[in-house]
Design a protein around this motif. Sequence first.
Motif, PDB file in Angstrom:
ATOM      1  N   GLN A 233       6.341 -18.724   9.977  1.00 47.33           N
ATOM      2  CA  GLN A 233       5.197 -19.507   8.764  1.00 47.33           C
ATOM      3  C   GLN A 233       4.784 -19.764   8.605  1.00 47.33           C
ATOM      4  O   GLN A 233       3.707 -20.684   7.551  1.00 47.33           O
ATOM      5  CB  GLN A 233       6.797 -19.732   7.423  1.00 47.33           C
ATOM      6  N   ARG A 234       4.466 -21.726   9.674  1.00 47.71           N
ATOM      7  CA  ARG A 234       3.888 -23.031   9.654  1.00 47.71           C
ATOM      8  C   ARG A 234       2.450 -22.022   9.676  1.00 47.71           C
ATOM      9  O   ARG A 234       1.359 -23.118  10.302  1.00 47.71           O
ATOM     10  CB  ARG A 234       4.485 -24.205  10.495  1.00 47.71           C
ATOM     11  N   LEU A 235       2.834 -21.140  11.456  1.00 49.59           N
ATOM     12  CA  LEU A 235       1.454 -20.280  11.547  1.00 49.59           C
ATOM     13  C   LEU A 235       0.290 -20.110  10.840  1.00 49.59           C
ATOM     14  O   LEU A 235      -0.727 -20.435  10.947  1.00 49.59           O
ATOM     15  CB  LEU A 235       1.612 -19.452  13.192  1.00 49.59           C
ATOM     16  N   ARG A 236       1.372 -18.927  10.173  1.00 43.79           N
ATOM     17  CA  ARG A 236       0.113 -18.673   8.379  1.00 43.79           C
ATOM     18  C   ARG A 236      -0.464 -19.470   7.855  1.00 43.79           C
ATOM     19  O   ARG A 236      -1.133 -19.095   7.498  1.00 43.79           O
ATOM     20  CB  ARG A 236       1.296 -17.664   7.880  1.00 43.79           C
ATOM     21  N   SER A 237       0.150 -20.984   8.006  1.00 44.87           N
ATOM     22  CA  SER A 237       0.102 -21.506   6.601  1.00 44.87           C
ATOM     23  C   SER A 237      -1.146 -22.570   7.531  1.00 44.87           C
ATOM     24  O   SER A 237      -2.206 -22.150   6.438  1.00 44.87           O
ATOM     25  CB  SER A 237       1.069 -22.922   6.032  1.00 44.87           C
ATOM     26  N   SER A 238      -0.847 -22.879   8.588  1.00 43.32           N
ATOM     27  CA  SER A 238      -2.367 -23.482  10.048  1.00 43.32           C
ATOM     28  C   SER A 238      -3.214 -22.996   9.258  1.00 43.32           C
ATOM     29  O   SER A 238      -4.847 -22.849   9.814  1.00 43.32           O
ATOM     30  CB  SER A 238      -1.553 -23.769  10.567  1.00 43.32           C
ATOM     31  N   GLN A 239      -3.186 -21.273   9.652  1.00 43.97           N
ATOM     32  CA  GLN A 239      -4.627 -19.996   9.798  1.00 43.97           C
ATOM     33  C   GLN A 239      -5.017 -19.691   8.276  1.00 43.97           C
ATOM     34  O   GLN A 239      -6.090 -19.878   8.050  1.00 43.97           O
ATOM     35  CB  GLN A 239      -3.736 -18.914  10.287  1.00 43.97           C
ATOM     36  N   ALA A 240      -4.395 -19.899   7.234  1.00 42.59           N
ATOM     37  CA  ALA A 240      -4.661 -20.215   5.605  1.00 42.59           C
ATOM     38  C   ALA A 240      -5.612 -21.174   5.487  1.00 42.59           C
ATOM     39  O   ALA A 240      -6.750 -20.702   5.108  1.00 42.59           O
ATOM     40  CB  ALA A 240      -3.615 -19.735   5.087  1.00 42.59           C
TER      41      ALA A 240
ATOM     42  N   ALA B 139      -7.294 -23.117   8.083  1.00 42.42           N
ATOM     43  CA  ALA B 139      -8.349 -23.524   9.341  1.00 42.42           C
ATOM     44  C   ALA B 139      -9.499 -22.034   8.457  1.00 42.42           C
ATOM     45  O   ALA B 139     -10.772 -22.407   8.611  1.00 42.42           O
ATOM     46  CB  ALA B 139      -8.093 -22.531  10.243  1.00 42.42           C
ATOM     47  N   ASN B 140      -8.495 -20.772   7.655  1.00 47.08           N
ATOM     48  CA  ASN B 140      -9.822 -20.132   6.896  1.00 47.08           C
ATOM     49  C   ASN B 140     -10.436 -20.741   5.937  1.00 47.08           C
ATOM     50  O   ASN B 140     -11.719 -20.171   5.811  1.00 47.08           O
ATOM     51  CB  ASN B 140      -9.120 -18.829   6.576  1.00 47.08           C
ATOM     52  N   GLU B 141      -9.902 -21.007   5.050  1.00 47.73           N
ATOM     53  CA  GLU B 141     -10.070 -22.514   4.041  1.00 47.73           C
ATOM     54  C   GLU B 141     -11.221 -23.261   4.503  1.00 47.73           C
ATOM     55  O   GLU B 141     -12.042 -23.340   3.849  1.00 47.73           O
ATOM     56  CB  GLU B 141      -9.196 -22.969   3.174  1.00 47.73           C
ATOM     57  N   THR B 142     -11.126 -23.873   5.811  1.00 45.86           N
ATOM     58  CA  THR B 142     -12.022 -24.952   5.956  1.00 45.86           C
ATOM     59  C   THR B 142     -13.270 -24.439   6.970  1.00 45.86           C
ATOM     60  O   THR B 142     -14.705 -24.691   6.750  1.00 45.86           O
ATOM     61  CB  THR B 142     -11.133 -25.140   7.171  1.00 45.86           C
ATOM     62  N   GLU B 143     -13.216 -23.205   7.324  1.00 44.93           N
ATOM     63  CA  GLU B 143     -14.352 -22.647   7.586  1.00 44.93           C
ATOM     64  C   GLU B 143     -15.215 -22.097   6.270  1.00 44.93           C
ATOM     65  O   GLU B 143     -17.168 -21.803   6.763  1.00 44.93           O
ATOM     66  CB  GLU B 143     -13.527 -21.257   8.324  1.00 44.93           C
ATOM     67  N   ALA B 144     -14.247 -21.843   5.245  1.00 45.67           N
ATOM     68  CA  ALA B 144     -14.946 -21.123   3.902  1.00 45.67           C
ATOM     69  C   ALA B 144     -15.719 -22.717   3.544  1.00 45.67           C
ATOM     70  O   ALA B 144     -16.744 -22.104   2.922  1.00 45.67           O
ATOM     71  CB  ALA B 144     -14.773 -20.513   3.251  1.00 45.67           C
ATOM     72  N   ILE B 145     -15.669 -23.473   3.439  1.00 49.66           N
ATOM     73  CA  ILE B 145     -15.977 -24.695   3.058  1.00 49.66           C
ATOM     74  C   ILE B 145     -16.881 -25.091   3.618  1.00 49.66           C
ATOM     75  O   ILE B 145     -18.547 -25.090   3.304  1.00 49.66           O
ATOM     76  CB  ILE B 145     -15.478 -26.025   3.168  1.00 49.66           C
ATOM     77  N   GLY B 146     -17.214 -25.259   5.737  1.00 46.97           N
ATOM     78  CA  GLY B 146     -18.204 -25.445   6.266  1.00 46.97           C
ATOM     79  C   GLY B 146     -18.858 -24.203   6.278  1.00 46.97           C
ATOM     80  O   GLY B 146     -20.289 -24.460   6.718  1.00 46.97           O
ATOM     81  N   ALA B 147     -18.863 -22.794   5.395  1.00 51.82           N
ATOM     82  CA  ALA B 147     -19.725 -22.034   6.394  1.00 51.82           C
ATOM     83  C   ALA B 147     -20.716 -22.039   4.421  1.00 51.82           C
ATOM     84  O   ALA B 147     -21.920 -21.683   4.909  1.00 51.82           O
ATOM     85  CB  ALA B 147     -19.447 -20.397   5.766  1.00 51.82           C
TER      86      ALA B 147
END
Length: 226
Positions: A141-148, A150-158
């Motif tokens: 669960q913590r890994l999924r939260s971290s991945q989500a 990270a994906n959000e941060t990547e989207a913001i960066g893009a």
Amino acid sequence: MANPLDTDAGSELFGSYEAEFKLVQADLTQKLDQIPELSGEPRKAAISAAERALEEADELLGQMRLEKQNIPSSSRPKINQRFRNYETDVDTYKRKLRSLASDRAALFGSRYTDNPTPTDVQLEQRQQLLSGTDRLERSSQRLRSSQALANETEAIGAGTLADLHAQRERIAHTGQVLYESEGYVDRSVKTLRGMARRMATNRVITIAIITVLVILIFAVIYSKFR
């Protein structure tokens, strides 16, 4: 120099782990307070639950230890102090749990013996298996939260990179327009200078014609009165 996006992500992740740690800490404290009042199987179950909570608290401390490195230096001293307090609390919980678990008479009740029966061993193995499954699920669960996150941060960066690219194109277009405008200004200046020269030439010619006419008039008048 740390990337601002990474820094923001690190601060947010640390706060998330800290909030989760406080919930686990409150649950662990409650479990440890309940154990002295229990004996036999209920006590064993309570100790196993406390061990799982303590392992989860240790895992969260490990995550917080990693993420606090991404926090700005100005905020890090307060974070480090809180983190040290959390480590001290966890060490205290470990000592208290070891003390409670070492009381085998209270743990096994009337069935206490130095050589555990096969039933006790099987029960302990089953509890360890359940504990491992729970830890795996919480870690997932913590890994999924971290991945989500990270994906959000990547989207913001893009999105930020796309905005910067669009701004760069606008700036380049503006520079091209300014360059073309400068060319138009140069040509206009040259045209005005040519017009000025022609006007000056025409003026000289006009003055010369007027002068010749005046001379001719005086010559005609002079010839008549001679």
